[in-house]
Motif scaffolding. Structure first.
Motif, PDB file in Angstrom:
ATOM      1  N   LEU A  59      -0.396  -8.389  -4.444  1.00 59.60           N
ATOM      2  CA  LEU A  59       0.586  -7.209  -4.839  1.00 59.60           C
ATOM      3  C   LEU A  59       1.717  -7.079  -4.353  1.00 59.60           C
ATOM      4  O   LEU A  59       2.956  -7.948  -3.359  1.00 59.60           O
ATOM      5  CB  LEU A  59       0.625  -6.192  -3.199  1.00 59.60           C
ATOM      6  CG  LEU A  59       0.698  -5.241  -3.290  1.00 59.60           C
ATOM      7  CD1 LEU A  59       0.577  -3.990  -3.446  1.00 59.60           C
ATOM      8  CD2 LEU A  59       0.442  -4.744  -1.476  1.00 59.60           C
ATOM      9  N   GLY A  93      -2.544   2.485  -0.548  1.00 62.63           N
ATOM     10  CA  GLY A  93      -2.241   3.846  -0.072  1.00 62.63           C
ATOM     11  C   GLY A  93      -2.849   4.745  -1.456  1.00 62.63           C
ATOM     12  O   GLY A  93      -2.906   5.349  -1.882  1.00 62.63           O
ATOM     13  N   MET A  94      -4.671   3.460  -1.808  1.00 64.89           N
ATOM     14  CA  MET A  94      -4.713   4.445  -2.767  1.00 64.89           C
ATOM     15  C   MET A  94      -5.912   4.743  -3.015  1.00 64.89           C
ATOM     16  O   MET A  94      -6.688   5.413  -3.847  1.00 64.89           O
ATOM     17  CB  MET A  94      -5.314   3.177  -4.322  1.00 64.89           C
ATOM     18  CG  MET A  94      -3.323   3.094  -4.957  1.00 64.89           C
ATOM     19  SD  MET A  94      -4.036   1.255  -5.859  1.00 64.89           S
ATOM     20  CE  MET A  94      -5.428   1.986  -6.738  1.00 64.89           C
ATOM     21  N   LEU A 103      -1.897   6.638  -6.335  1.00 69.67           N
ATOM     22  CA  LEU A 103      -2.253   7.390  -4.812  1.00 69.67           C
ATOM     23  C   LEU A 103      -2.783   8.772  -5.135  1.00 69.67           C
ATOM     24  O   LEU A 103      -2.570   9.592  -6.302  1.00 69.67           O
ATOM     25  CB  LEU A 103      -0.277   7.632  -4.717  1.00 69.67           C
ATOM     26  CG  LEU A 103      -0.357   8.834  -3.154  1.00 69.67           C
ATOM     27  CD1 LEU A 103      -0.465   7.599  -2.197  1.00 69.67           C
ATOM     28  CD2 LEU A 103       1.075   9.366  -3.327  1.00 69.67           C
ATOM     29  N   LEU A 147       4.714   2.632  -2.886  1.00 74.46           N
ATOM     30  CA  LEU A 147       5.390   0.776  -2.517  1.00 74.46           C
ATOM     31  C   LEU A 147       5.949   0.787  -3.920  1.00 74.46           C
ATOM     32  O   LEU A 147       6.781  -0.422  -3.597  1.00 74.46           O
ATOM     33  CB  LEU A 147       3.481   0.349  -2.637  1.00 74.46           C
ATOM     34  CG  LEU A 147       2.876  -0.050  -1.438  1.00 74.46           C
ATOM     35  CD1 LEU A 147       1.469  -0.873  -1.274  1.00 74.46           C
ATOM     36  CD2 LEU A 147       3.663  -0.489  -0.619  1.00 74.46           C
ATOM     37  N   LYS A 193       9.590   1.337  -3.071  1.00 71.28           N
ATOM     38  CA  LYS A 193       9.803   0.309  -2.604  1.00 71.28           C
ATOM     39  C   LYS A 193      10.442  -1.299  -3.047  1.00 71.28           C
ATOM     40  O   LYS A 193      11.375  -1.478  -2.625  1.00 71.28           O
ATOM     41  CB  LYS A 193       9.188  -0.041  -1.389  1.00 71.28           C
ATOM     42  CG  LYS A 193       9.245   1.070  -0.300  1.00 71.28           C
ATOM     43  CD  LYS A 193       8.277   0.811   1.544  1.00 71.28           C
ATOM     44  CE  LYS A 193       7.452   2.111   1.995  1.00 71.28           C
ATOM     45  NZ  LYS A 193       7.759   1.254   2.809  1.00 71.28           N
ATOM     46  N   ARG A 245       5.399  -7.266  -2.118  1.00 71.56           N
ATOM     47  CA  ARG A 245       4.755  -7.442  -0.838  1.00 71.56           C
ATOM     48  C   ARG A 245       4.006  -9.552  -0.511  1.00 71.56           C
ATOM     49  O   ARG A 245       4.686  -9.998   0.007  1.00 71.56           O
ATOM     50  CB  ARG A 245       3.556  -6.952   0.064  1.00 71.56           C
ATOM     51  CG  ARG A 245       3.372  -5.073   0.085  1.00 71.56           C
ATOM     52  CD  ARG A 245       5.274  -5.140   1.144  1.00 71.56           C
ATOM     53  NE  ARG A 245       5.034  -4.275   1.720  1.00 71.56           N
ATOM     54  CZ  ARG A 245       3.860  -3.611   2.954  1.00 71.56           C
ATOM     55  NH1 ARG A 245       3.246  -4.052   3.077  1.00 71.56           N
ATOM     56  NH2 ARG A 245       4.606  -2.622   2.900  1.00 71.56           N
ATOM     57  N   ASN A 258       1.646   5.007  -6.808  1.00 73.06           N
ATOM     58  CA  ASN A 258       2.202   4.139  -5.822  1.00 73.06           C
ATOM     59  C   ASN A 258       3.539   4.195  -5.210  1.00 73.06           C
ATOM     60  O   ASN A 258       3.779   3.363  -6.056  1.00 73.06           O
ATOM     61  CB  ASN A 258       1.489   3.366  -5.522  1.00 73.06           C
ATOM     62  CG  ASN A 258       0.759   2.459  -3.732  1.00 73.06           C
ATOM     63  OD1 ASN A 258       1.899   2.762  -2.966  1.00 73.06           O
ATOM     64  ND2 ASN A 258      -0.283   2.077  -3.762  1.00 73.06           N
ATOM     65  N   PRO A 265       1.074  -9.755   2.874  1.00 68.98           N
ATOM     66  CA  PRO A 265       0.578  -8.581   4.172  1.00 68.98           C
ATOM     67  C   PRO A 265       0.823  -7.247   3.647  1.00 68.98           C
ATOM     68  O   PRO A 265       1.232  -7.468   2.667  1.00 68.98           O
ATOM     69  CB  PRO A 265       2.079  -9.206   4.496  1.00 68.98           C
ATOM     70  CG  PRO A 265       2.356  -9.518   3.904  1.00 68.98           C
ATOM     71  CD  PRO A 265       2.482 -10.477   2.556  1.00 68.98           C
TER      72      PRO A 265
END
Ligand SMILES: Cc1cc2nc3c(=O)[nH]c(=O)nc-3n(C[C@H](O)[C@H](O)[C@H](O)COP(=O)(O)OP(=O)(O)OC[C@H]3O[C@@H](n4cnc5c(N)ncnc54)[C@H](O)[C@@H]3O)c2cc1C
Ligand SMILES: Cc1cc2nc3c(=O)[nH]c(=O)nc-3n(C[C@H](O)[C@H](O)[C@H](O)COP(=O)(O)OP(=O)(O)OC[C@H]3O[C@@H](n4cnc5c(N)ncnc54)[C@H](O)[C@@H]3O)c2cc1C
Ligand code: SF4
Ligand code: FES
Lengths: 272, 459
Positions: free
Chosen positions: B210, A220-221, B235, B394, B397, B213, B392, A88
Motif C-alpha cells: 500500500l 477504506g474501499m 471509495l 489515503l 495523504k 503505508r 481513496n 501497516p
C-alpha cells in the motif's frame, strides 16, 4: 517474505509469532495493524502489530484461535510462510497529549496496549496498566507488562489471580482512590470497552477505544468496517481503529461484528 | 455493393441456465460470424466510428483484415492503439462510443465493433508470451495500482526498455478488472493472462504493498526515476440516510469484492458472503448491474431502485438487457428515503419516494425531483448501495505535494502530468469513476511522457 521466525503458545489457544516483513516493520507505529491471508485461498483477516523490530525487519503478532484463519495461523511452524500480509494499516495511537494515562487490556486486546505500554515506558512516562482475563492462564505477557508499568493491576473473572472481577471493578477502585487520570485507553471485547466507557463517562475521563470491526480490504474501499461515532459514519480501518469511546455506538458495532457469525450457514447455501 | 444484412448477435448462455452459474454469459462470435459481421463494414473514408473511440483504434482497417479472416493483421492494427482488446471488446460501452457513430446504424444496426475487437483479443490470448527482461541498469518507473491504467503504462514503459515496478495494495493484481467486474462478464483467466504477459516482460509486481503505508513517497522518489499514480477510485459513496449501517446494508464494492476477489461464490471459500432473499440494489450504473446479477446468481430476488428514468441509465446497454433477461426487476423514478430494521439490527424494509423528471441539471440530464406524498415501503433483507465511488483519501495523504479537486481526484493536465516533477497520474484517480478504455488511454499517454522525460534526463 512473511516468514515465521518463531511461534510459541503463550496461553491455551493463544500464540505469539514473529514474522519477517521488512516493509511493515520499517514503517509501523504502535496502534497500527496488518491484514493477512494464511494461504492462497484464505480470508483477509486483521491483526494488531503487537511489537516490532525495525533492525531485524520483523513484527510480532498475538493471535487468539477463534475460527479457521486463526487456527491455521496457530498451526504454523517456524520457517513456514504466511501467504499474504499487508500493512501497516490504520492510524497510530495518539495519547501523547495526555500525561497520566491508564491502559486497560482485556483478553487479546492486550495486543494493542502492549506497544503503547512499551512506548510510554521508553519515553519515561510509564502508565498504570490493568489487564484482565477469564482466568489466570489466559493473562497475556504479564511479565512484560510488569516491566512497562508504573503499577500493574490484574483481574480475573474467576479470581485465580489478582482481583476477582472485571477490569471495570479495578478501574473504578483506582479512580476512587484519587489517582489522577487524564485518559483511559481500553482495548478488549466490545462489551468490555462499552462497560469501561460507561464507568469513565461517570467521572468525565476521556476514553479511547480500539474498534475490532469486521474488515475486508482494510484500506477504506468497502465500508464493511463502518461504525457510528458521534452520529457520523466512520471507517474503523482508515479513520481508526481508535475512537473517542464515549461517542461510539457500541450497540450497533456489536451487532455488526456478529453479522456473519449468525449467518455463516445461510450464506453458503447458493454457492457453486 | 455492400451487404444489407442486419447486425449479427453473439451466442449467449440461456438466461435460465446462466443465473445458476458464474460462467461467461456471451460466447462471442465464431469465425464464420466474425467474417460475416466484418463484411457489413463499409470501410467509410472518414470512418466516423473512429471519432467515437477514446483511443482512436483504426477501426475500418482492422475490420478489413477480419473480412479476410486475418486476425494477425487485425491484431497488429489494434495493438497500435490498445493493449487490452480482449478486455475492452467485452466491457467498453460501445453503443456510446464507436458504434454510436457507425453509419450502419441506419441500415441494419451498427457494425458489432466490440464483438469483432473481442475476436481479435481472444486470438491474442492464444499466443505464447514473449519473454524479455529490461537491462538491470535501465531507469526505473514506479506505478501505483495495477488496474487498466497501471497495466497499460507498465507495458509501454517495458517496451521502451525501462524497468517497472507496480505497487498493488491487494493480494492480486488487476484493479477493478479483478475485484469489481464479475467472472460472468469478464473471465479472470483473461485478466490473469494479460498480467502474465507483463511479468514475462520483466515487470515487477509488488502485491500487498500500500503506497503511503508499506512504502512512502520519499522512498519511491529515491528509488525510481518517475512515478505514475493509477490508484483508481475505490471509495464507495453511501446514501447518507437513516438505517444505512444496519446489518444487510452494504456497498457494492464490499459485495463484489467478496465474490470476485475472495471467490466467496465458491462452496469451499473461506470468505463469508451474505445474499438476501429480497435484494434491493440502489443505482443503475455498471456496478449496480454487476451487483444485481451477482445477487441473482446467489439466489436472491433482485430489484434495482433508480431515481431517474430508463433513458438515463448509465450502465452499458448490453448489461441492462442481460439483467432484465435474468429477471432483475427495475423500479425506476424511485429514490430511497430511509432504511428500516428489526431489533437485532438487521435490515427489513426500505422507504422510497417516487420521482419525476424536471429541468436538465449540470450533467445535461433531467433532474429527478420527489413527488410529494408518494412515499411507500418495500420489504427487503439486503440492500446493496451502488452510487459511484471516489478516490481513496489515503492517496491524498500519501502525496501531499499534489493538487486535488474537492471530490478527491488528482489534478493532472491533458498529458497526465501532475505539475510535480517526475509524477504523472491517470485513470479513475484523475477522472473519478469512468471506463476501462479511458483509464487505458491515460496509462498510454503517461507512458509516452515518462519515456520522453527519462530520455531527456539521460542527456
Ligand atoms: C483492527 C483489528 C485488530 C485485531 N487484532 C487482533 C489481534 O491482535 N489478535 C487477535 O487474535 N485478533 C485480533 N483481531 C480479531 C481477529 O481479526 C479475528 O479474531 C479474526 O478475524 C477471526 O478469524 P477466524 O477466521 O479465525 O475466525 P472466523 O471464523 O472468521 O470467526 C470466528 C469468530 O470470531 C468472530 N470475529 C470475526 N472477526 C472478528 C473481529 N474482527 N472482531 C471480533 N470478532 C470477530 C466471528 O464473528 C466469529 O464468531 C483484530 C481485529 C481487528 C479489526
Ligand atoms: C463493478 C464495476 C463494473 C465496471 N464495469 C465497467 C464496464 O463494463 N466498462 C467500463 O469501461 N468500465 C467499467 N467499470 C469502470 C472501470 O473498471 C474503471 O474505470 C477502471 O478500472 C479504472 O481503472 P484504473 O486503472 O484507473 O483503476 P482501478 O481499476 O480502480 O485500479 C486501481 C488499483 O490501485 C490499487 N490501489 C489503490 N490505492 C493504492 C495504494 N495506495 N497503493 C497501491 N495500490 C493502490 C487498487 O487496489 C486497485 O487495484 C466498472 C467498475 C466497477 C467497480
Ligand atoms: S462507421 Fe461503421 S461501417 Fe463505417 S468504417 Fe466504421 S464500423 Fe465500418
Ligand atoms: S475494511 Fe473495507 S473500508 Fe474498512
Amino acid at each position: 517474505m512473511n516468514k515465521v521466525l518463531s511461534i510459541v503458545e503463550t496461553a491455551p489457544r493463544v500464540v505469539r509469532l514473529e514474522v519477517e516483513t521488512p516493509d511493515v516493520a520499517k514503517h509501523c507505529l504502535p496502534g497500527q495493524f496488518i491484514i493477512l491471508r494464511a494461504d492462497a485461498e484464505g480470508e483477509r483477516v486483521p491483526f494488531t502489530i503487537c511489537d516490532y523490530d525495525r533492525e531485524k525487519g520483523t513484527i510480532t503478532l498475538l493471535v487468539q484461535v477463534v475460527g479457521d484463519t486463526t487456527a491455521e495461523i496457530a498451526a504454523l511452524k517456524a520457517g513456514e510462510y504466511i501467504h499474504d500480509l499487508v500493512g501497516p494499516l490504520g492510524n497510530p495511537t495518539e495519547l501523547d497529549e495526555y500525561e497520566n494515562v491508564v491502559l486497560v487490556g482485556g483478553g487479546i486486546g492486550c495486543a494493542v496496549i502492549y506497544p503503547q505500554a512499551k512506548k510510554r515506558m521508553s519515553e519515561g512516562k510509564p502508565c498504570d496498566i490493568i489487564i484482565g482475563a477469564k482466568t489466570s492462564q489466559l493473562l497475556f505477557a504479564k511479565e512484560d507488562f510488569k516491566k512497562f508499568a508504573k503499577n500493574l493491576y490484574i483481574t480475573t473473572d474467576d479470581g485465580s489471580e489478582g482481583l476477582k472481577g472485571f477490569v471495570t471493578t479495578q478501574l473504578e477502585l483506582l479512580i476512587q482512590s484519587g489517582e489522577k487520570i487524564d485518559c483511559v485507553f481500553v482495548v478488549g471485547p466490545m462489551i468490555m470497552m462499552k462497560n469501561v466507557c460507561d464507568v469513565t463517562a461517570k467521572y468525565d475521563i476521556p476514553t479511547v477505544v480500539s474498534m475490532n470491526s469486521l474488515m475486508l480490504d482494510g484500506t477504506g474501499m468497502c465500508g464493511c468496517c463502518r461504525i457510528t461515532v458521534g452520529g457520523e459514519t466512520k471507517y474503523a480501518c482508515v479513520d481508526g481503529p481508535e475512537f473517542d469511546g464515549h461517542k461510539v455506538d457500541f450497540k450497533e458495532a456489536m451487532q455488526r461484528v456478529d453479522f456473519y457469525k449468525k449467518r455463516g450457514n445461510d450464506c453458503r447455501m447458493m454457492r457453486y | 455493393m455492400a451487404n444489407m444484412k442486419g447486425r449479427n448477435m453473439p451466442r449467449v448462455q440461456d438466461a435460465k441456465e446462466r443465473v445458476r452459474n458464474f460462467d461467461e454469459v456471451s460466447h462471442g462470435f465464431d469465425d464464420a460470424t466474425m467474417v460475416e459481421e466484418a463484411d457489413r463494414c463499409l470501410n467509410c473514408k472518414n470512418a466516423p466510428c473512429m471519432g467515437g473511440c477514446p483511443v482512436g483504434i483504426h477501426i475500418p482497417e482492422f475490420i478489413s483484415c477480419l473480412k479476410k479472416g486475418d486476425k494477425e493483421g487485425a491484431s497488429e492494427v489494434i495493438s497500435r492503439s490498445t493493449k487490452l482488446p480482449a478486455i475492452c471488446g467485452r466491457v467498453c460501452p460501445q453503443e456510446r462510443q464507436c458504434e454510436k457513430y457507425c453509419v450502419r446504424n441506419r441500415a441494419g444496426g451498427a457494425v458489432a465493433i466490440g464483438q469483432l475487437e473481442r475476436c481479435v483479443g481472444d486470438y491474442n490470448l492464444t499466443k505464447q508470451n514473449v519473454k524479455s527482461s529490461p537491462d538491470p541498469s535501465a531507469p526505473a518507473v514506479a506505478i501505483v495500482g495495477s488496474g487498466p491504467a497501471g497495466l497499460t503504462c507498465a507495458a509501454d514503459c517495458l517496451s521502451a526498455g525501462l524497468r517497472v515496478t507496480i505497487f498493488e495494495a491487494f493480494h492480486k493484481a488487476g484493479g477493478v478488472l479483478t475485484y469489481g467486474i464479475p467472472e460472468f462478464r469478464l473471465p479472470k483467466a483473461i485478466v490473469d493472462k494479460e498480467i502474465s504477459k507483463l511479468l514475462d516482460m520483466g515487470c515487477e509486481i509488488k502485491l500487498n504493498s500500500l503506497v503511503g503505508r508499506s512504502v512512502t513517497i520519499d522512498e519511491l522518489k529515491r528509488d525510481y526515476d518517475a512515478i505514475f499514480i493509477s490508484s483508481g477510485a475505490g471509495l464507495p459513496q453511501f446514501l447518507h440516510i437513516e438505517g444505512e449501517n444496519l446489518n444487510g446494508v452494504m456497498s457494492a464494492n464490499e459485495f463484489l469484492t467478496r465474490v470476485n476477489l475472495m471467490k466467496a461464490y465458491k462452496k469451499d471459500s473461506a470468505t463469508p458472503i451474505y445474499c438476501g432473499q429480497n435484494v434491493v440494489v440502489v443505482g443503475a450504473g455498471n456496478v449496480a448491474m454487476d451487483a444485481a446479477r451477482t445477487a441473482k446468481r446467489l439466489g436472491g430476488d433482485v430489484t434495482i431502485v433508480y431515481r431517474r428514468s430508463r433513458d438515463e441509465i448509465p450502465a452499458r446497454a448490453e448489461e441492462v438487457e442481460h439483467a432484465e433477461e435474468e429477471g432483475v426487476k427495475f423500479m425506476l423514478l424511485t429514490n430511497p428515503v430511509s432504511i428500516g430494521g428489526d431489533e437485532t439490527g438487521m435490515v427489513n424494509s426500505m422507504r422510497c419516494i417516487k420521482m419525476q423528471l424536471g429541468e436538465p441539471d449540470a450533467s445535461g440530464r433531467r433532474r429527478p425531483v420527489p413527488i410529494e406524498g408518494s412515499e411507500f415501503e418495500i420489504a427487503t433483507d439486503h440492500v446493496i448501495v451502488a452510487l459511484g465511488t471516489s478516490p481513496n483519501p489515503l492517496i491524498k495523504k500519501a502525496f501531499p505535494m499534489l493538487s486535488f479537486n474537492p471530490r478527491g481526484t488528482i489534478i493532472a493536465d491533458e498529458n497526465m502530468f501532475t505539475g510535480v516533477e517526475g509524477i504523472w497520474a491517470g485513470g479513475d484517480v484523475v477522472t473519478g469513476s469512468a471506463t476501462v478504455i479511458s483509464a487505458m488511454g491515460a496509462g498510454r499517454k503517461a507512458a509516452a511522457q515518462i519515456i520522453e522525460y527519462i530520455g531527456e534526463k539521460k542527456k
